[in-house]
Design an enzyme around this catalytic site. Structure first.
Site, PDB file in Angstrom:
ATOM      1  N   CYS A   1     -15.685   3.300   1.224  1.00  0.00           N
ATOM      2  CA  CYS A   1     -16.877   4.102   1.444  1.00  0.00           C
ATOM      3  C   CYS A   1     -16.506   5.567   1.620  1.00  0.00           C
ATOM      4  O   CYS A   1     -15.580   5.901   2.349  1.00  0.00           O
ATOM      5  CB  CYS A   1     -17.695   3.641   2.646  1.00  0.00           C
ATOM      6  SG  CYS A   1     -18.309   1.976   2.510  1.00  0.00           S
TER       7      CYS A   1
ATOM      8  N   ARG B   1     -12.953   5.735  -3.123  1.00  0.00           N
ATOM      9  CA  ARG B   1     -13.058   5.029  -1.845  1.00  0.00           C
ATOM     10  C   ARG B   1     -14.018   3.842  -1.913  1.00  0.00           C
ATOM     11  O   ARG B   1     -14.103   3.042  -0.976  1.00  0.00           O
ATOM     12  CB  ARG B   1     -13.545   5.986  -0.749  1.00  0.00           C
ATOM     13  CG  ARG B   1     -12.633   7.165  -0.535  1.00  0.00           C
ATOM     14  CD  ARG B   1     -13.157   8.020   0.589  1.00  0.00           C
ATOM     15  NE  ARG B   1     -13.175   7.290   1.836  1.00  0.00           N
ATOM     16  CZ  ARG B   1     -12.140   7.164   2.645  1.00  0.00           C
ATOM     17  NH1 ARG B   1     -11.004   7.724   2.339  1.00  0.00           N
ATOM     18  NH2 ARG B   1     -12.249   6.485   3.766  1.00  0.00           N
TER      19      ARG B   1
ATOM     20  N   TRP C   1     -18.415   0.675  -0.693  1.00  0.00           N
ATOM     21  CA  TRP C   1     -17.600  -0.516  -1.004  1.00  0.00           C
ATOM     22  C   TRP C   1     -18.162  -1.597  -0.083  1.00  0.00           C
ATOM     23  O   TRP C   1     -17.981  -1.535   1.140  1.00  0.00           O
ATOM     24  CB  TRP C   1     -16.134  -0.237  -0.701  1.00  0.00           C
ATOM     25  CG  TRP C   1     -15.197  -1.325  -1.126  1.00  0.00           C
ATOM     26  CD1 TRP C   1     -14.638  -1.474  -2.367  1.00  0.00           C
ATOM     27  CD2 TRP C   1     -14.680  -2.401  -0.328  1.00  0.00           C
ATOM     28  NE1 TRP C   1     -13.812  -2.582  -2.373  1.00  0.00           N
ATOM     29  CE2 TRP C   1     -13.821  -3.174  -1.141  1.00  0.00           C
ATOM     30  CE3 TRP C   1     -14.868  -2.794   1.002  1.00  0.00           C
ATOM     31  CZ2 TRP C   1     -13.145  -4.297  -0.678  1.00  0.00           C
ATOM     32  CZ3 TRP C   1     -14.201  -3.927   1.460  1.00  0.00           C
ATOM     33  CH2 TRP C   1     -13.344  -4.662   0.623  1.00  0.00           C
TER      34      TRP C   1
ATOM     35  N   ASN D   1     -19.230   4.635   7.221  1.00  0.00           N
ATOM     36  CA  ASN D   1     -18.036   3.989   6.674  1.00  0.00           C
ATOM     37  C   ASN D   1     -17.406   3.203   7.813  1.00  0.00           C
ATOM     38  O   ASN D   1     -17.139   3.767   8.873  1.00  0.00           O
ATOM     39  CB  ASN D   1     -17.090   5.096   6.154  1.00  0.00           C
ATOM     40  CG  ASN D   1     -15.717   4.575   5.805  1.00  0.00           C
ATOM     41  OD1 ASN D   1     -15.557   3.407   5.466  1.00  0.00           O
ATOM     42  ND2 ASN D   1     -14.727   5.444   5.874  1.00  0.00           N
ATOM     43  N   GLY D   2     -17.203   1.898   7.601  1.00  0.00           N
ATOM     44  CA  GLY D   2     -16.607   1.087   8.669  1.00  0.00           C
ATOM     45  C   GLY D   2     -17.382  -0.211   8.822  1.00  0.00           C
ATOM     46  O   GLY D   2     -18.174  -0.586   7.948  1.00  0.00           O
TER      47      GLY D   2
ATOM     48  N   GLU E   1       6.018  -5.354  -6.790  1.00  0.00           N
ATOM     49  CA  GLU E   1       5.163  -4.192  -7.018  1.00  0.00           C
ATOM     50  C   GLU E   1       4.674  -4.160  -8.467  1.00  0.00           C
ATOM     51  O   GLU E   1       3.515  -3.847  -8.735  1.00  0.00           O
ATOM     52  CB  GLU E   1       5.923  -2.908  -6.645  1.00  0.00           C
ATOM     53  CG  GLU E   1       5.196  -1.618  -6.924  1.00  0.00           C
ATOM     54  CD  GLU E   1       3.806  -1.497  -6.307  1.00  0.00           C
ATOM     55  OE1 GLU E   1       3.439  -2.315  -5.447  1.00  0.00           O
ATOM     56  OE2 GLU E   1       3.061  -0.587  -6.714  1.00  0.00           O
TER      57      GLU E   1
ATOM     58  N   LYS F   1       0.720  -4.208  -9.525  1.00  0.00           N
ATOM     59  CA  LYS F   1       0.136  -3.143 -10.344  1.00  0.00           C
ATOM     60  C   LYS F   1      -0.616  -3.747 -11.522  1.00  0.00           C
ATOM     61  O   LYS F   1      -1.730  -3.362 -11.820  1.00  0.00           O
ATOM     62  CB  LYS F   1       1.276  -2.246 -10.822  1.00  0.00           C
ATOM     63  CG  LYS F   1       1.000  -0.803 -11.001  1.00  0.00           C
ATOM     64  CD  LYS F   1       0.759   0.058  -9.803  1.00  0.00           C
ATOM     65  CE  LYS F   1       0.497  -0.580  -8.506  1.00  0.00           C
ATOM     66  NZ  LYS F   1       0.237   0.178  -7.350  1.00  0.00           N
TER      67      LYS F   1
ATOM     68  N   GLU G   1      -3.856  -5.548 -10.291  1.00  0.00           N
ATOM     69  CA  GLU G   1      -4.871  -4.606  -9.811  1.00  0.00           C
ATOM     70  C   GLU G   1      -5.706  -4.026 -10.933  1.00  0.00           C
ATOM     71  O   GLU G   1      -6.919  -3.934 -10.820  1.00  0.00           O
ATOM     72  CB  GLU G   1      -4.188  -3.411  -9.109  1.00  0.00           C
ATOM     73  CG  GLU G   1      -3.767  -3.634  -7.696  1.00  0.00           C
ATOM     74  CD  GLU G   1      -3.129  -2.376  -7.121  1.00  0.00           C
ATOM     75  OE1 GLU G   1      -3.562  -1.947  -6.050  1.00  0.00           O
ATOM     76  OE2 GLU G   1      -2.197  -1.809  -7.729  1.00  0.00           O
TER      77      GLU G   1
ATOM     78  N   HIS H   1      12.105 -23.886  -8.924  1.00  0.00           N
ATOM     79  CA  HIS H   1      11.701 -24.820  -7.864  1.00  0.00           C
ATOM     80  C   HIS H   1      10.189 -25.047  -7.851  1.00  0.00           C
ATOM     81  O   HIS H   1       9.601 -25.265  -6.796  1.00  0.00           O
ATOM     82  CB  HIS H   1      12.194 -24.317  -6.504  1.00  0.00           C
ATOM     83  CG  HIS H   1      13.695 -24.255  -6.435  1.00  0.00           C
ATOM     84  ND1 HIS H   1      14.480 -25.385  -6.444  1.00  0.00           N
ATOM     85  CD2 HIS H   1      14.554 -23.211  -6.404  1.00  0.00           C
ATOM     86  CE1 HIS H   1      15.754 -25.037  -6.413  1.00  0.00           C
ATOM     87  NE2 HIS H   1      15.832 -23.720  -6.391  1.00  0.00           N
TER      88      HIS H   1
ATOM     89  N   LYS I   1      -9.400   2.495  -2.563  1.00  0.00           N
ATOM     90  CA  LYS I   1      -8.080   3.064  -2.302  1.00  0.00           C
ATOM     91  C   LYS I   1      -7.707   3.035  -0.830  1.00  0.00           C
ATOM     92  O   LYS I   1      -6.575   2.764  -0.462  1.00  0.00           O
ATOM     93  CB  LYS I   1      -8.023   4.499  -2.819  1.00  0.00           C
ATOM     94  CG  LYS I   1      -6.631   5.081  -2.683  1.00  0.00           C
ATOM     95  CD  LYS I   1      -6.353   6.099  -3.716  1.00  0.00           C
ATOM     96  CE  LYS I   1      -4.886   6.469  -3.722  1.00  0.00           C
ATOM     97  NZ  LYS I   1      -4.042   5.391  -4.284  1.00  0.00           N
TER      98      LYS I   1
HETATM   99  C1  G6P Z   1      -5.438  -0.541  -0.640  1.00  0.00           C
HETATM  100  C2  G6P Z   1      -5.099   0.121  -1.957  1.00  0.00           C
HETATM  101  C3  G6P Z   1      -3.627  -0.088  -2.281  1.00  0.00           C
HETATM  102  C4  G6P Z   1      -2.767   0.407  -1.138  1.00  0.00           C
HETATM  103  C5  G6P Z   1      -3.133  -0.267   0.185  1.00  0.00           C
HETATM  104  C6  G6P Z   1      -2.448   0.377   1.366  1.00  0.00           C
HETATM  105  O1  G6P Z   1      -5.415  -1.919  -0.775  1.00  0.00           O
HETATM  106  O2  G6P Z   1      -5.911  -0.394  -2.994  1.00  0.00           O
HETATM  107  O3  G6P Z   1      -3.306   0.652  -3.445  1.00  0.00           O
HETATM  108  O4  G6P Z   1      -1.428   0.167  -1.414  1.00  0.00           O
HETATM  109  O5  G6P Z   1      -4.546  -0.137   0.405  1.00  0.00           O
HETATM  110  O6  G6P Z   1      -2.919   1.700   1.481  1.00  0.00           O
HETATM  111  P1  G6P Z   1      -2.169   2.828   2.300  1.00  0.00           P
HETATM  112  O7  G6P Z   1      -3.077   4.028   2.178  1.00  0.00           O
HETATM  113  O8  G6P Z   1      -2.055   2.341   3.720  1.00  0.00           O
HETATM  114  O9  G6P Z   1      -0.845   3.033   1.677  1.00  0.00           O
END
Ligand code: G6P
Length: 621
Positions: free
Chosen positions: A2, A27, A84, A110-111, A494, A498, A501, A517, A616
């Site tokens: 948000c 956001r 969001w 937001n929250g 990672e 990626k 996502e 396994h 994000k």
């Molecule tokens: C969200 C984002 C990720 C990010 C994670 C942690 O899930 O979509 O891309 O890695 O939060 O965010 P931060 O700001 O704490 O690194």
């Protein structure tokens, strides 16, 4: 998670609010809305979907959202929201802003209000009816209830009273019909800043929303309420005491938060990796020494630590996993890595001898922040690696090492991740040196390896077309596996995240030796397996693992360097990265993985910068 924007001043508010929301769309982007005062009424326009839908809606109601054409609306106070969803599906009704029943109060939030069910029941018993399923509407109604009853039309005390009844987290902005001369904003556990202008002020969840207008920013802290008039901003505690707060000056400009000719922020941000790593590392290596200003750990702290904990979420968690590998290898101190949402509730074994490293791009991820507070409560020393200056984690940790990634807009983190790694290496080298487990020679060698990483990333990026070509023939894959051993396994985690996502392709990361396994049952003819092959001492074992998947029909892409001919020959296709000490290889090998995810998503026509269901900055638990 948000985004909030508020404006008060002499200019037309709507274009500023809508443009600010565009900058915060990362956001949350399932619906958006604006509210403003016009003709002595609170007007609300909101729409499910992206901000472009909201823009259409605003235009269809006869308002202008273009500054040059927007002189006629006469709107000088207002606020907006990009959502969001948490409570209630994305819909027009559940979009913010939320108006109170008798139209006195409008709120963006937001929250999460955790006790909203109880508050809603209370308000229903007082005759209130609700238009949405959101927790936010409860806040608007509750403020109005106090405003009209026990607070005798005193809006400030109505907000104070309501906030003291809320449980949970919020950044919110309130517009009151009787007060066209101010907005009131408040925060608890969700980010909120005020952009200070001349005869105009901006309220926002994050700096990109205001940077075009001002670089002077007030960071609002938890349990504070801000009265925002066009010519003055006053910060108070929730109990009404005045707070003196100096603004901070933002040293990056609006361009840093623009796409700059790239099709997507993600691509632009990958191309910024060399610069970001250089800016993170170079100023901290001087005269053959790593200079971490005010680094708080002594030899004794490190050697007597029962262990080092690393806590983070998402991509930052994966940076933490690499951190475990590197710190354990160099310092010979046990390191435990936890996902923040698990750490907090597992009754962690932490005491005043514990060292807890917190990693967060935004510095606002609620799970990570809460985990850090838990660690502090138990007496641990907290060190943070954070990108956003002045964010909650940066402010509350005992020590902060800032990554110099600059603003990262794409939801999928790329340049922030490599700079998080760069900080981890700096910390690991320094700690190993402090405890005497790194020779002078290796200390110097690692410094020069780290300083060369930006040029290695540059030459990797220069070969992006190889990855692009590979992605073009594999983007229809239903499922992809990433395997590696040691640091290569952490890198695979990672790489897999990626891909998931942004391309929505199912993917899993496995240690090379573990696949057999169970998970190898999923490998069939044509299944793509991406192998990270940078850890020299583990290559022979990886070559066997490659043979195992190929025997079941897998197609193998290897990421390695030219010296590893045998490993390269074992793969069907190979992407070569520059030669680098295996300990630092994750810093360079991740870029082709990010490029791979990017091109797979582009080929599938996905919205790369705003993947479905994600945000994000996740400021809810
Ligand atoms: C969200 C984002 C990720 C990010 C994670 C942690 O899930 O979509 O891309 O890695 O939060 O965010 P931060 O700001 O704490 O690194």
């Amino acid at each position: 998670m948000c985004g909030i924007v508020g404006y008060i001043g002499n200019r037309e508010a709507l274009p500023i609010i809508v443009e600010g929301l565009k900058k915060l769309e990362y956001r949350g982007y399932d619906s958006a809305g604006v509210t403003f005062l016009r003709d002595e009424k609170i007007q609300v326009i909101k729409k499910k979907g992206r901000i472009k839908n909201l823009k259409e809606q605003i235009k269809s109601q006869g308002y202008s959202i273009h500054p040059e054409a927007g002189t006629a609306d006469g709107i000088h106070i207002g606020m907006g929201h990009t959502r969001w969803a948490t409570h209630g599906e994305p819909s027009d009704e559940n979009s913010h802003p939320h108006l109170s029943q008798d139209n006195h109060i409008c709120v963006v939030h937001n929250g999460i209000i955790e006790n909203y069910t109880e508050l809603r029941a209370f308000l229903i018993s007082k005759g209130y009816t609700f238009q949405s399923q959101t927790d936010t509407e409860v806040v608007a109604q509750l403020i109005e209830y106090h405003y009209l009853t026990d607070c005798n039309n005193d809006i400030f005390s109505a907000i104070q009273t309501a906030l003291l009844e809320l449980e949970g987290s919020y950044a919110l902005v309130v517009l009151c019909i009787e007060h066209p001369d101010f907005l009131i904003a408040a925060r608890k556990d969700n980010p909120l800043i005020i952009g200070l202008g001349e005869d105009e002020q901006f309220v926002a969840s994050d700096i990109p929303a205001v940077i075009e207008h001002t670089r002077n920013v007030l960071i609002i802290e938890d349990n504070e309420i801000v009265l925002v008039r066009k010519d003055v901003v006053n910060v108070f505690t929730i109990h009404g005491q005045i707070v003196a707060r100096e603004p901070i000056r933002i040293d990056w400009d609006a361009e840093a938060a623009e796409k700059g000719g790239f099709e997507h922020f993600m691509m632009k941000e990958m191309f910024e990796e060399p610069k970001a790593v250089r800016a993170t590392v170079a100023p901290r290596i001087r005269n053959n020494k790593i200079m971490l200003e005010h680094f708080p750990l002594t030899k004794e702290d490190i050697l007597t630590a029962e262990r080092i904990h690393i806590v983070a979420c998402g991509t930052a968690y994966h940076a933490g996993c690499v951190g475990k590998g590197v710190i354990e290898k160099l310092c010979r101190v046990p390191v435990e890595v936890d996902v923040a949402s698990e750490f907090r509730y597992k009754d962690p074994i932490i005491d005043d001898r514990s060292i807890v490293i917190i990693i967060s791009q935004s510095g606002e991820t609620l799970d990570t922040l809460a985990a850090m507070r838990e660690a502090k409560k138990r007496g641990a020393k907290t060190l943070s690696i954070v990108n956003v200056i002045g964010s909650s984690i940066a402010r509350e940790a005992d020590y902060v090492l800032y990554t110099a990634a600059g603003p990262e807009i794409s939801v999928a983190s790329t340049k922030a991740y490599v700079t998080q790694l760069a900080c981890i290496y700096l910390i690991a080298f320094e700690m190993a040196y402090i405890v005497g487990r790194l020779s002078e020679k290796d200390y110097l060698r690692y410094q020069s390896e780290l300083l060369r990483v930006p040029e290695h990333i540059e030459s990797t990026l220069a070969k992006q077309s190889e990855i692009q070509r590979f992605a073009a023939s594999h983007f229809n894959a239903k499922s992809i596996f990433f395997i590696g051993r040691g640091l290569d396994y952490y890198l695979s985690m990672e790489a897999s995240l990626k891909l998931k996502e942004i391309s929505y392709i199912h993917s899993e990361a496995y240690p090379g030796g573990e696949l057999k396994h169970g998970t190898i049952a999923l490998i069939e003819k044509g299944t793509l397996v991406v192998c990270s092959l940078t850890q020299e001492v583990l290559l022979e074992k990886m070559i066997s693992n490659i043979a195992e998947v190929k025997a079941r029909g897998a197609v193998v892409l290897g990421i390695t360097n030219e010296a590893h001919t045998k490993a390269a020959q074992a793969c069907d296709e190979t992407f070569f990265i520059p030669q680098i000490d295996p300990l630092l290889a994750p810093l360079v090998a991740v870029t082709p993985c990010q490029l791979f995810a990017y091109y797979m998503a582009v080929n599938k026509g996905c919205d790369v910068d705003k993947p479905r269901n994600l945000a994000k900055s996740v400021t809810v638990e």
